[in-house]
Scaffold this motif. Structure first.
Motif, PDB file in Angstrom:
ATOM      1  N   UNK A   1       0.673  -1.139  -0.081  1.00 28.81           N
ATOM      2  CA  UNK A   1      -0.029   0.058  -0.154  1.00 28.81           C
ATOM      3  C   UNK A   1       0.954   1.273   0.013  1.00 28.81           C
ATOM      4  N   UNK A   2       2.086   1.039  -0.184  1.00 21.81           N
ATOM      5  CA  UNK A   2       3.067   2.419   0.119  1.00 21.81           C
ATOM      6  C   UNK A   2       3.821   2.454  -1.209  1.00 21.81           C
ATOM      7  N   UNK A   3       4.349   3.731  -1.318  1.00 21.71           N
ATOM      8  CA  UNK A   3       5.145   4.127  -2.563  1.00 21.71           C
ATOM      9  C   UNK A   3       6.314   3.361  -2.548  1.00 21.71           C
ATOM     10  N   UNK A   4       6.891   3.294  -1.288  1.00 22.24           N
ATOM     11  CA  UNK A   4       8.280   2.910  -1.128  1.00 22.24           C
ATOM     12  C   UNK A   4       8.338   1.320  -1.235  1.00 22.24           C
ATOM     13  N   UNK A   5       7.079   0.613  -0.952  1.00 17.47           N
ATOM     14  CA  UNK A   5       7.172  -0.689  -0.843  1.00 17.47           C
ATOM     15  C   UNK A   5       7.743  -1.427   0.488  1.00 17.47           C
ATOM     16  N   UNK A   6       7.389  -0.608   1.430  1.00 16.31           N
ATOM     17  CA  UNK A   6       7.901  -1.222   2.718  1.00 16.31           C
ATOM     18  C   UNK A   6       6.879  -0.877   3.814  1.00 16.31           C
ATOM     19  N   UNK A   7       6.681  -1.633   4.939  1.00 18.85           N
ATOM     20  CA  UNK A   7       5.604  -1.445   5.862  1.00 18.85           C
ATOM     21  C   UNK A   7       5.839  -0.014   6.471  1.00 18.85           C
ATOM     22  N   UNK A   8       4.664   0.776   6.579  1.00 12.16           N
ATOM     23  CA  UNK A   8       4.921   1.961   7.242  1.00 12.16           C
ATOM     24  C   UNK A   8       3.813   2.264   8.282  1.00 12.16           C
TER      25      UNK A   8
END
Length: 137
Positions: free
Chosen positions: A45-52
């Motif tokens: 779900x994030x642009x960076x492709x990491x959990x936020x």
């Protein structure tokens, strides 16, 4: 009794596109950190492709259901009758999501059962916190 409450919510990402995209998210509350609420977004779900994960106060979330709140990285405000807008500001940009207000109210009600508002301080072990702070001194 569990010491953690986690509730999935349907968040709608506000973007330039005419239709808001639904993204998975979860609200989390832990009795061991009684003043804080976390909102987590999984990597897809994030642009960076990491959990936020964003951390902010339960008080901010509660107040933001009724009137615009926040001046820092997290800002919350009501939107119409049944939505709440959460804005997350970071150096990389701003994410704006809509969440159903009823989902937030249900989550806050559950947190209030776990730790009543105004009694958060009773969950803190100040002696242990002080011991950890002064351990290396």
């Amino acid at each position: 009794m569990s010491t953690v409450i986690e509730q999935p919510v349907e968040a709608r990402l506000v973007a330039a596109a005419p239709r808001m995209q639904s993204i998975p998210a979860a609200l989390r509350y832990d009795r061991s950190d009684p003043f804080a609420v976390r909102m987590a977004f999984p990597a897809p779900a994030t642009l960076e492709g990491v959990d936020v994960c964003w951390t902010f106060s339960r008080e901010l979330l509660t107040a933001g259901l009724e009137t615009p709140q926040g001046r820092g990285d997290v800002r919350i405000r009501p939107y119409g009758y049944d939505r709440t807008v959460l804005e997350f500001h970071a150096p990389e940009g701003t994410a704006v999501v809509h969440v159903r207000s009823e989902e937030i109210r249900r989550f806050l009600q559950d947190t209030g059962v776990l730790v009543p508002v105004g009694l958060e301080h009773l969950q803190l072990d100040l002696d242990q916190e002080l011991l950890e702070l002064t351990r290396d001194a």
